[in-house]
Design an enzyme around this catalytic site. Structure first.
Site, PDB file in Angstrom:
ATOM      1  N   TYR A   1       0.454  -7.322  11.963  1.00 28.48           N
ATOM      2  CA  TYR A   1      -0.055  -8.150  13.073  1.00 28.48           C
ATOM      3  C   TYR A   1       1.033  -9.077  13.625  1.00 28.48           C
ATOM      4  O   TYR A   1       0.867  -9.690  14.661  1.00 28.48           O
ATOM      5  CB  TYR A   1      -1.286  -8.951  12.615  1.00 28.48           C
ATOM      6  CG  TYR A   1      -1.055  -9.680  11.323  1.00 28.48           C
ATOM      7  CD1 TYR A   1      -1.427  -9.123  10.095  1.00 28.48           C
ATOM      8  CD2 TYR A   1      -0.431 -10.927  11.312  1.00 28.48           C
ATOM      9  CE1 TYR A   1      -1.179  -9.782   8.906  1.00 28.48           C
ATOM     10  CE2 TYR A   1      -0.187 -11.586  10.131  1.00 28.48           C
ATOM     11  CZ  TYR A   1      -0.553 -11.014   8.932  1.00 28.48           C
ATOM     12  OH  TYR A   1      -0.284 -11.672   7.755  1.00 28.48           O
TER      13      TYR A   1
ATOM     14  N   ILE B   1       0.834  -1.208   0.000  1.00 28.19           N
ATOM     15  CA  ILE B   1       0.000   0.000   0.000  1.00 28.19           C
ATOM     16  C   ILE B   1       0.870   1.259   0.000  1.00 28.19           C
ATOM     17  O   ILE B   1       0.596   2.216  -0.731  1.00 28.19           O
ATOM     18  CB  ILE B   1      -0.943  -0.033   1.229  1.00 28.19           C
ATOM     19  CG1 ILE B   1      -2.021  -1.114   1.016  1.00 28.19           C
ATOM     20  CG2 ILE B   1      -1.553   1.328   1.498  1.00 28.19           C
ATOM     21  CD1 ILE B   1      -2.863  -1.411   2.242  1.00 28.19           C
TER      22      ILE B   1
ATOM     23  N   PRO C   1      -8.002  -0.170   5.788  1.00 33.31           N
ATOM     24  CA  PRO C   1      -8.135  -1.139   4.701  1.00 33.31           C
ATOM     25  C   PRO C   1      -8.588  -2.514   5.200  1.00 33.31           C
ATOM     26  O   PRO C   1      -8.496  -2.830   6.387  1.00 33.31           O
ATOM     27  CB  PRO C   1      -6.712  -1.271   4.134  1.00 33.31           C
ATOM     28  CG  PRO C   1      -5.838  -0.344   4.927  1.00 33.31           C
ATOM     29  CD  PRO C   1      -6.591   0.005   6.166  1.00 33.31           C
TER      30      PRO C   1
ATOM     31  N   VAL D   1      -6.865  -6.161   0.950  1.00 36.23           N
ATOM     32  CA  VAL D   1      -6.052  -5.574  -0.121  1.00 36.23           C
ATOM     33  C   VAL D   1      -4.811  -6.444  -0.345  1.00 36.23           C
ATOM     34  O   VAL D   1      -4.034  -6.686   0.590  1.00 36.23           O
ATOM     35  CB  VAL D   1      -5.630  -4.127   0.236  1.00 36.23           C
ATOM     36  CG1 VAL D   1      -4.733  -3.549  -0.855  1.00 36.23           C
ATOM     37  CG2 VAL D   1      -6.864  -3.251   0.424  1.00 36.23           C
TER      38      VAL D   1
ATOM     39  N   ASP E   1      14.460   1.890   9.880  1.00 36.69           N
ATOM     40  CA  ASP E   1      13.530   1.056  10.631  1.00 36.69           C
ATOM     41  C   ASP E   1      12.731   1.998  11.530  1.00 36.69           C
ATOM     42  O   ASP E   1      13.302   2.644  12.415  1.00 36.69           O
ATOM     43  CB  ASP E   1      14.346   0.056  11.467  1.00 36.69           C
ATOM     44  CG  ASP E   1      13.477  -0.803  12.360  1.00 36.69           C
ATOM     45  OD1 ASP E   1      12.272  -0.519  12.510  1.00 36.69           O
ATOM     46  OD2 ASP E   1      14.022  -1.765  12.940  1.00 36.69           O
TER      47      ASP E   1
ATOM     48  N   TYR F   1      -3.089  -6.494  18.539  1.00 32.94           N
ATOM     49  CA  TYR F   1      -2.933  -5.751  17.272  1.00 32.94           C
ATOM     50  C   TYR F   1      -4.134  -4.830  17.058  1.00 32.94           C
ATOM     51  O   TYR F   1      -3.990  -3.635  16.783  1.00 32.94           O
ATOM     52  CB  TYR F   1      -2.802  -6.758  16.125  1.00 32.94           C
ATOM     53  CG  TYR F   1      -3.064  -6.218  14.732  1.00 32.94           C
ATOM     54  CD1 TYR F   1      -2.102  -5.457  14.061  1.00 32.94           C
ATOM     55  CD2 TYR F   1      -4.268  -6.488  14.073  1.00 32.94           C
ATOM     56  CE1 TYR F   1      -2.347  -4.964  12.783  1.00 32.94           C
ATOM     57  CE2 TYR F   1      -4.512  -6.005  12.799  1.00 32.94           C
ATOM     58  CZ  TYR F   1      -3.553  -5.240  12.152  1.00 32.94           C
ATOM     59  OH  TYR F   1      -3.800  -4.764  10.894  1.00 32.94           O
TER      60      TYR F   1
HETATM   61  N1  LIG Z   1      -3.296  -5.146   3.026  1.00 32.64           N
HETATM   62  C1  LIG Z   1      -4.419  -5.077   3.730  1.00 32.64           C
HETATM   63  O1  LIG Z   1      -5.489  -5.597   3.347  1.00 32.64           O
HETATM   64  C2  LIG Z   1      -4.436  -4.353   5.045  1.00 32.64           C
HETATM   65  C3  LIG Z   1      -5.502  -4.620   5.925  1.00 32.64           C
HETATM   66  C4  LIG Z   1      -5.554  -3.948   7.134  1.00 32.64           C
HETATM   67  C5  LIG Z   1      -4.588  -3.006   7.453  1.00 32.64           C
HETATM   68  N2  LIG Z   1      -3.548  -2.764   6.590  1.00 32.64           N
HETATM   69  C6  LIG Z   1      -2.556  -1.757   7.012  1.00 32.64           C
HETATM   70  O2  LIG Z   1      -2.063  -1.043   5.890  1.00 32.64           O
HETATM   71  C7  LIG Z   1      -0.666  -0.733   6.101  1.00 32.64           C
HETATM   72  C8  LIG Z   1       0.148  -1.243   4.926  1.00 32.64           C
HETATM   73  O3  LIG Z   1      -0.091  -2.645   4.795  1.00 32.64           O
HETATM   74  P1  LIG Z   1       0.511  -3.539   3.614  1.00 32.64           P
HETATM   75  O4  LIG Z   1      -0.413  -4.688   3.492  1.00 32.64           O
HETATM   76  O5  LIG Z   1       0.847  -2.704   2.439  1.00 32.64           O
HETATM   77  O6  LIG Z   1       1.877  -4.014   4.308  1.00 32.64           O
HETATM   78  P2  LIG Z   1       3.157  -4.780   3.701  1.00 32.64           P
HETATM   79  O7  LIG Z   1       3.689  -5.595   4.834  1.00 32.64           O
HETATM   80  O8  LIG Z   1       2.814  -5.475   2.434  1.00 32.64           O
HETATM   81  O9  LIG Z   1       4.178  -3.582   3.381  1.00 32.64           O
HETATM   82  C9  LIG Z   1       4.701  -2.862   4.469  1.00 32.64           C
HETATM   83  C10 LIG Z   1       5.903  -2.017   4.054  1.00 32.64           C
HETATM   84  O10 LIG Z   1       6.471  -1.519   5.288  1.00 32.64           O
HETATM   85  C11 LIG Z   1       7.869  -1.806   5.352  1.00 32.64           C
HETATM   86  N3  LIG Z   1       8.252  -2.010   6.743  1.00 32.64           N
HETATM   87  C12 LIG Z   1       7.942  -3.071   7.534  1.00 32.64           C
HETATM   88  N4  LIG Z   1       8.488  -2.909   8.760  1.00 32.64           N
HETATM   89  C13 LIG Z   1       9.129  -1.718   8.733  1.00 32.64           C
HETATM   90  C14 LIG Z   1       9.878  -0.981   9.695  1.00 32.64           C
HETATM   91  N5  LIG Z   1      10.087  -1.466  10.927  1.00 32.64           N
HETATM   92  N6  LIG Z   1      10.421   0.208   9.341  1.00 32.64           N
HETATM   93  C15 LIG Z   1      10.231   0.709   8.079  1.00 32.64           C
HETATM   94  N7  LIG Z   1       9.535   0.059   7.125  1.00 32.64           N
HETATM   95  C16 LIG Z   1       8.990  -1.137   7.448  1.00 32.64           C
HETATM   96  C17 LIG Z   1       8.017  -3.055   4.495  1.00 32.64           C
HETATM   97  O11 LIG Z   1       9.374  -3.198   4.022  1.00 32.64           O
HETATM   98  C18 LIG Z   1       7.016  -2.793   3.359  1.00 32.64           C
HETATM   99  O12 LIG Z   1       7.595  -2.003   2.334  1.00 32.64           O
HETATM  100  C19 LIG Z   1      -0.303  -1.353   7.442  1.00 32.64           C
HETATM  101  O13 LIG Z   1      -0.394  -0.394   8.463  1.00 32.64           O
HETATM  102  C20 LIG Z   1      -1.359  -2.427   7.666  1.00 32.64           C
HETATM  103  O14 LIG Z   1      -1.605  -2.700   9.022  1.00 32.64           O
HETATM  104  C21 LIG Z   1      -3.437  -3.434   5.411  1.00 32.64           C
END
Ligand SMILES: NC(=O)c1ccc[n+]([C@@H]2O[C@H](COP(=O)([O-])OP(=O)(O)OC[C@H]3O[C@@H](n4cnc5c(N)ncnc54)[C@H](O)[C@@H]3O)[C@@H](O)[C@H]2O)c1
Length: 271
Positions: free
Chosen positions: A94, A27, A187, A190, A69, A157
């Site tokens: 999570y 995202i 979201p 996704v 990080d 979480y």
């Molecule tokens: N995908 C979904 O359906 C969904 C559902 C509910 C909530 N979310 C929320 O949306 C957000 C993005 O989710 P996503 O599915 O794209 O996640 P993802 O895990 O696919 O991508 C996360 C990104 O964050 C980076 N990252 C992870 N730990 C890190 C750290 N300690 N420091 C810096 N960068 C770091 C990763 O390298 C990656 O580029 C999150 O907050 C997640 O909780 C997503």
């Protein structure tokens, strides 16, 4: 290059500067691409190196990466020096497969606090003074549908994501007079690295998507990016403190599912 609206070059963020955490993939990457296509200079802060992010440069935007990080404090000076008008607090996770709260190891609670909540407080506090000085800004926090409904096996979480939702509302009230807006995107469903539905959902189950969400699924990161673009831009200049659900309708439809025979039920016999 996709022809989706989120990536169609426009002028919605021309001259703006943005910081997106976790923008190397998923995202966050879609948001960075969209903002850059709309003219913003985007600084992506991610624990992973930033690969090639494909975006149309016609509107004059850019994307650069900073390996960081978010759990590590303090916030690197490059983020403050970027002078962002827009901050997207996107990192969240999570962290473990579901297991009951009774069997959680307490060290997990600290990890969940750090990756879902503490870094948002730190980075937001570091960037707020600059936004205030410059006369405004937009902050977008990524929460989840589970900040608004249950997720058995991930109670801590969901509690931290709910905390982020409430932080969003209260901060919005506090900083509104400085021209800073604060909103959340929640979201669900996704397709990303974190929740790879393409591999999680077996081929034979894919026909069930319309029973899992009113709009079917899975959603794509671009679907979230479009809403982030709206919240970052002046299109939403009178919008603050709220949450936009980007979930195909799972939040609003609750437990209701369509019956194969027609109509709906909230008491499915074969969940
Ligand atoms: N995908 C979904 O359906 C969904 C559902 C509910 C909530 N979310 C929320 O949306 C957000 C993005 O989710 P996503 O599915 O794209 O996640 P993802 O895990 O696919 O991508 C996360 C990104 O964050 C980076 N990252 C992870 N730990 C890190 C750290 N300690 N420091 C810096 N960068 C770091 C990763 O390298 C990656 O580029 C999150 O907050 C997640 O909780 C997503």
């Amino acid at each position: 290059m996709s022809n989706l609206m989120a990536y169609t070059p426009g002028a919605m963020l021309t001259g703006r500067r943005a910081v997106v955490t976790g923008g190397a993939q998923g995202i966050g990457a879609a948001i960075a691409r969209s903002f850059a296509a709309h003219g913003a200079d985007v600084l992506v802060a991610d624990i992973e190196p930033l690969g090639e992010l494909d975006f149309d440069p016609t509107a004059g935007g850019s994307v650069t990466g900073l390996e960081w990080d978010v759990s590590a404090s303090p916030c690197p000076p490059e983020l403050v020096d970027h002078r962002p008008d827009v901050l997207v607090n996107n990192v969240g996770h999570y962290l473990r497969p579901p297991h009951t709260f009774a069997t959680n190891e307490p060290s997990l609670w600290d990890e969940l606090h750090e990756i879902n909540f503490a870094h948002v407080l730190r980075l937001t506090q570091a960037l707020l003074p600059g936004m205030t000085e410059r006369g405004g800004g937009s902050i977008v926090n990524l929460t989840t549908v589970e900040a608004h409904r249950a997720i058995p096996g991930h109670s801590v979480y969901s509690a931290y994501k709910a905390a982020l939702t409430q932080f969003t509302s209260s901060l919005a009230a506090e900083v509104g007079p400085s021209g800073i807006r604060v909103n959340a995107i929640a979201p669900d469903l996704v397709e990303t690295v974190q929740v790879p539905y393409a591999s999680l959902v077996p081929e034979e189950d894919r026909e069930l998507w319309p029973t899992w969400s009113p709009l079917g699924g899975p959603g794509r990161p671009e679907d979230v990016a479009g809403v982030a673009l709206f919240l970052a831009s002046d299109l939403s200049r009178f919008v603050t403190g709220g949450t936009i659900h980007v979930d195909g309708g799972t939040h609003s439809s609750g437990g209701w599912v369509p019956r194969r025979s027609g109509g709906w039920t909230n008491r499915p016999r074969n969940p």
